[in-house]
Every structure is written in C-alpha cells, then in structure tokens.
Design a protein around this motif. Structure first.
Motif, PDB file in Angstrom:
ATOM      1  N   LYS A 240     -42.153  14.422  14.493  1.00  0.00           N
ATOM      2  CA  LYS A 240     -43.252  13.397  13.598  1.00  0.00           C
ATOM      3  C   LYS A 240     -44.209  13.250  15.000  1.00  0.00           C
ATOM      4  O   LYS A 240     -45.532  13.185  15.001  1.00  0.00           O
ATOM      5  N   ALA A 241     -43.158  13.323  16.161  1.00  0.00           N
ATOM      6  CA  ALA A 241     -44.282  12.735  17.201  1.00  0.00           C
ATOM      7  C   ALA A 241     -45.627  13.993  17.450  1.00  0.00           C
ATOM      8  O   ALA A 241     -46.769  13.780  18.434  1.00  0.00           O
ATOM      9  N   GLU A 242     -45.449  15.277  17.343  1.00  0.00           N
ATOM     10  CA  GLU A 242     -46.241  16.617  17.323  1.00  0.00           C
ATOM     11  C   GLU A 242     -47.477  16.073  16.332  1.00  0.00           C
ATOM     12  O   GLU A 242     -48.306  16.516  16.459  1.00  0.00           O
ATOM     13  N   VAL A 243     -47.060  15.391  15.219  1.00  0.00           N
ATOM     14  CA  VAL A 243     -47.800  15.269  13.769  1.00  0.00           C
ATOM     15  C   VAL A 243     -48.765  14.357  13.861  1.00  0.00           C
ATOM     16  O   VAL A 243     -49.552  14.547  13.515  1.00  0.00           O
ATOM     17  N   GLU A 244     -48.498  13.179  14.957  1.00  0.00           N
ATOM     18  CA  GLU A 244     -49.006  12.407  14.438  1.00  0.00           C
ATOM     19  C   GLU A 244     -50.173  12.528  15.776  1.00  0.00           C
ATOM     20  O   GLU A 244     -51.742  12.063  15.555  1.00  0.00           O
ATOM     21  N   LYS A 245     -50.075  13.553  17.165  1.00  0.00           N
ATOM     22  CA  LYS A 245     -50.772  13.859  18.038  1.00  0.00           C
ATOM     23  C   LYS A 245     -52.179  14.529  17.319  1.00  0.00           C
ATOM     24  O   LYS A 245     -53.576  14.289  17.258  1.00  0.00           O
ATOM     25  N   ILE A 246     -51.152  15.618  16.169  1.00  0.00           N
ATOM     26  CA  ILE A 246     -52.920  16.192  15.326  1.00  0.00           C
ATOM     27  C   ILE A 246     -53.902  15.028  14.418  1.00  0.00           C
ATOM     28  O   ILE A 246     -55.061  15.738  14.766  1.00  0.00           O
ATOM     29  N   ALA A 247     -52.471  14.314  13.887  1.00  0.00           N
ATOM     30  CA  ALA A 247     -53.568  12.834  12.777  1.00  0.00           C
ATOM     31  C   ALA A 247     -54.563  12.192  12.931  1.00  0.00           C
ATOM     32  O   ALA A 247     -55.110  12.372  12.656  1.00  0.00           O
ATOM     33  N   ARG A 248     -54.123  12.321  14.767  1.00  0.00           N
ATOM     34  CA  ARG A 248     -54.633  11.175  15.412  1.00  0.00           C
ATOM     35  C   ARG A 248     -56.022  12.118  15.627  1.00  0.00           C
ATOM     36  O   ARG A 248     -57.220  11.766  15.884  1.00  0.00           O
ATOM     37  N   GLU A 249     -56.560  13.203  16.310  1.00  0.00           N
ATOM     38  CA  GLU A 249     -57.328  14.513  17.080  1.00  0.00           C
ATOM     39  C   GLU A 249     -57.456  14.415  15.272  1.00  0.00           C
ATOM     40  O   GLU A 249     -59.300  14.701  15.230  1.00  0.00           O
ATOM     41  N   LEU A 250     -57.281  14.722  14.150  1.00  0.00           N
ATOM     42  CA  LEU A 250     -58.276  14.397  12.960  1.00  0.00           C
ATOM     43  C   LEU A 250     -58.542  13.972  12.570  1.00  0.00           C
ATOM     44  O   LEU A 250     -59.542  13.883  11.716  1.00  0.00           O
TER      45      LEU A 250
ATOM     46  N   VAL B 208     -44.865  16.346   8.051  1.00  0.00           N
ATOM     47  CA  VAL B 208     -43.567  16.181   8.205  1.00  0.00           C
ATOM     48  C   VAL B 208     -42.871  15.403   7.402  1.00  0.00           C
ATOM     49  O   VAL B 208     -41.642  16.519   7.532  1.00  0.00           O
ATOM     50  N   ARG B 209     -42.763  15.715   6.343  1.00  0.00           N
ATOM     51  CA  ARG B 209     -41.865  15.783   4.519  1.00  0.00           C
ATOM     52  C   ARG B 209     -41.479  17.386   4.618  1.00  0.00           C
ATOM     53  O   ARG B 209     -40.940  17.614   3.940  1.00  0.00           O
ATOM     54  N   VAL B 210     -43.207  17.589   3.979  1.00  0.00           N
ATOM     55  CA  VAL B 210     -42.918  18.935   3.413  1.00  0.00           C
ATOM     56  C   VAL B 210     -42.950  20.130   4.995  1.00  0.00           C
ATOM     57  O   VAL B 210     -42.062  21.203   4.415  1.00  0.00           O
ATOM     58  N   LEU B 211     -42.982  20.443   5.694  1.00  0.00           N
ATOM     59  CA  LEU B 211     -42.936  21.201   6.697  1.00  0.00           C
ATOM     60  C   LEU B 211     -42.431  20.884   7.898  1.00  0.00           C
ATOM     61  O   LEU B 211     -42.152  21.724   8.804  1.00  0.00           O
ATOM     62  N   LYS B 212     -41.435  20.175   7.596  1.00  0.00           N
ATOM     63  CA  LYS B 212     -40.646  19.082   8.642  1.00  0.00           C
ATOM     64  C   LYS B 212     -40.803  19.430   9.778  1.00  0.00           C
ATOM     65  O   LYS B 212     -40.316  20.027  10.916  1.00  0.00           O
ATOM     66  N   GLN B 213     -41.711  19.095  10.211  1.00  0.00           N
ATOM     67  CA  GLN B 213     -42.650  19.265  12.056  1.00  0.00           C
ATOM     68  C   GLN B 213     -41.943  17.585  12.597  1.00  0.00           C
ATOM     69  O   GLN B 213     -42.013  17.247  12.277  1.00  0.00           O
TER      70      GLN B 213
END
Length: 248
Positions: A118-128, A111-116
């Motif tokens: 947030k909702a998409e990042v959360e989805k990926i983070a939950r998968e990880l 979110v902070r570094v790649l500026k992606q």
C-alpha cells in the motif's frame, strides 16, 4: 505463444461481432505496434467502441482473432484479469467510485487486484496525480472535481496498473469544451512517452497531431486508413470524404 517486439502488440484479424441479429463488426483487421498511437474515427454506430471493447474482452467476438502480445483474447481459457493488467481502458463515463477520493480511486486496483504494497502504491499514485496535473486534488471526491479532472483521475487510475497498451473510448465526448483540452494534453504526454494507445475519438485536430495511423470505420468495416498527413488530405473513398467534410 511468445511475443516479440518486432510483431504487432495488438493484432486483429477478420473480426466479426453481432448483438443478436445486428452485425456490428464485419471483418475488421488492423495491427498496432508497440509505441504506436492509433486513432479510430467514424460516424456513431460504426462499431468503433465495440471494437476496442473486444480488445480487452469486455465484448466477445463471433469470428476472427484478436492477439494481445501473442495471447488470443478469444480463447475460452483466457484469464481476463491477466489480460486487463496489460490492457488498460479509459471510458467515456469516468466510472470513478464516488465515495473514494482521487488518490483512493487510483490506488484501489494495484492494492486489491495486484496485491501490491500500500505504501509503495500510494507513492506511485501521488506521482501519477502530478503527471496528470492534479496536485492538490488527492483528497477530493469525484463530485468535487470537474469532468475533465475526473477523466484525468481515470487516466491515472489506468496507468497505476502499469499497462502495456491503453484503450481510450471517446474519453472527451461527455466533457465541456473548455475541459477537453486538458484531457487531450494528458493523452498527448503519454503518447510522447511511448505508451501504446488506441483511441476512438471525434477530435480530428488531435488525431492529426498525435496519431501514427488513422482508421475510418463505417457500418462495421474499415473503409480507409493511413497516416494523418495523407489521410486528411488525400482521402479516396467517398464515405471518408463525406465524413471529413462534415466535421473538418
């Protein structure tokens, strides 16, 4: 410089590194191809951790060359942030933010570094989190997790940046014996999926099982290297034999 898949993803040539008058690396050379798992073993103080910290520019080098996908790490104009997007790192101490949950720790950099988004990042983070087998721990803080669980969050955090290669620096050294296996199992899964991994490790059975190639370092030089099937059974150098006899 463009990099092609037929060339080493990481190419280290004649690297020297000193801290003051103390020479830690004395002409190290090795190559890592895409999808390879490389284990670096050796006694404490032999330069293993320093070497992998040089790969993602946490340590500079005095002499030699380190190429990551054709990019010279020792170039003064190097964008270290761009390099570290490609080269993930998992440390012995987990380095998690204590006031952030497991999920928040994993989401922060994308979110902070790649500026992606947030909702998409959360989805990926939950998968990880599922991938590192920590379902149900999304909202736990590091202080509520075991060492092994914290280390798996740290691995998921590194994966969230979608790196091309991950460096593992003695990631089980600070863990209780019963939690070592769960972290090694996570790394083994990544290796089976084709992630390029460079590991500094004392876990010989694990190295034998997952490594494509093993490098034994002592006093800043590579003494001996080879695939595990020959490295452990046909070591030639007396220093390698002595080291293996003490730990196997």
């Amino acid at each position: 410089m463009t990099w092609t898949i037929n060339e080493p993803m990481v190419s280290i040539r004649d690297v020297y590194k000193s801290f003051g008058a103390f020479e830690v690396l004395k002409g190290i050379s090795l190559d890592v191809m895409k999808g390879e798992v490389i284990c670096i073993i050796g006694p404490s103080g032999s330069g293993k951790s320093t070497l992998i910290r040089c790969i993602n520019a946490l340590n500079d080098i005095q002499k030699g060359s380190i190429l990551v996908e054709g990019q010279e790490v020792n170039d003064p104009k190097l964008d270290k942030l761009e390099l570290r997007k490609k080269v993930g790192m998992v440390f012995q101490q987990y380095n998690l933010f204590p006031h952030k949950t497991a999920l928040q720790n994993i989401m922060m950099a994308p979110v902070r570094v790649l500026k992606q988004d947030k909702a998409e990042v959360e989805k990926i983070a939950r998968e990880l989190i599922r991938k590192v087998r920590l379902e149900g721990k999304e909202d736990a803080y590091p202080g509520e997790l075991s060492g092994g669980q914290q280390q798996r969050v740290a691995i998921a955090r590194s994966l969230a940046m979608n790196p091309d290669v991950i460096l593992f620096d003695e990631v089980t050294a600070a863990l209780d014996p019963e939690t070592v296996g769960e972290v090694l199992q996570t790394i083994k899964l990544l290796a089976e999926e084709g992630m390029t991994c460079i590991l500094v490790t004392h876990e010989m059975a694990f190295a034998r099982e997952v490594a494509d190639h093993i490098y034994f370092t002592d006093r800043g030089v590579i003494v001996e290297h080879g695939p595990p099937e020959t490295f452990f059974s046909e070591a030639k150098d007396p220093r390698t034999k002595e080291f293996l006899s003490q730990i196997l």
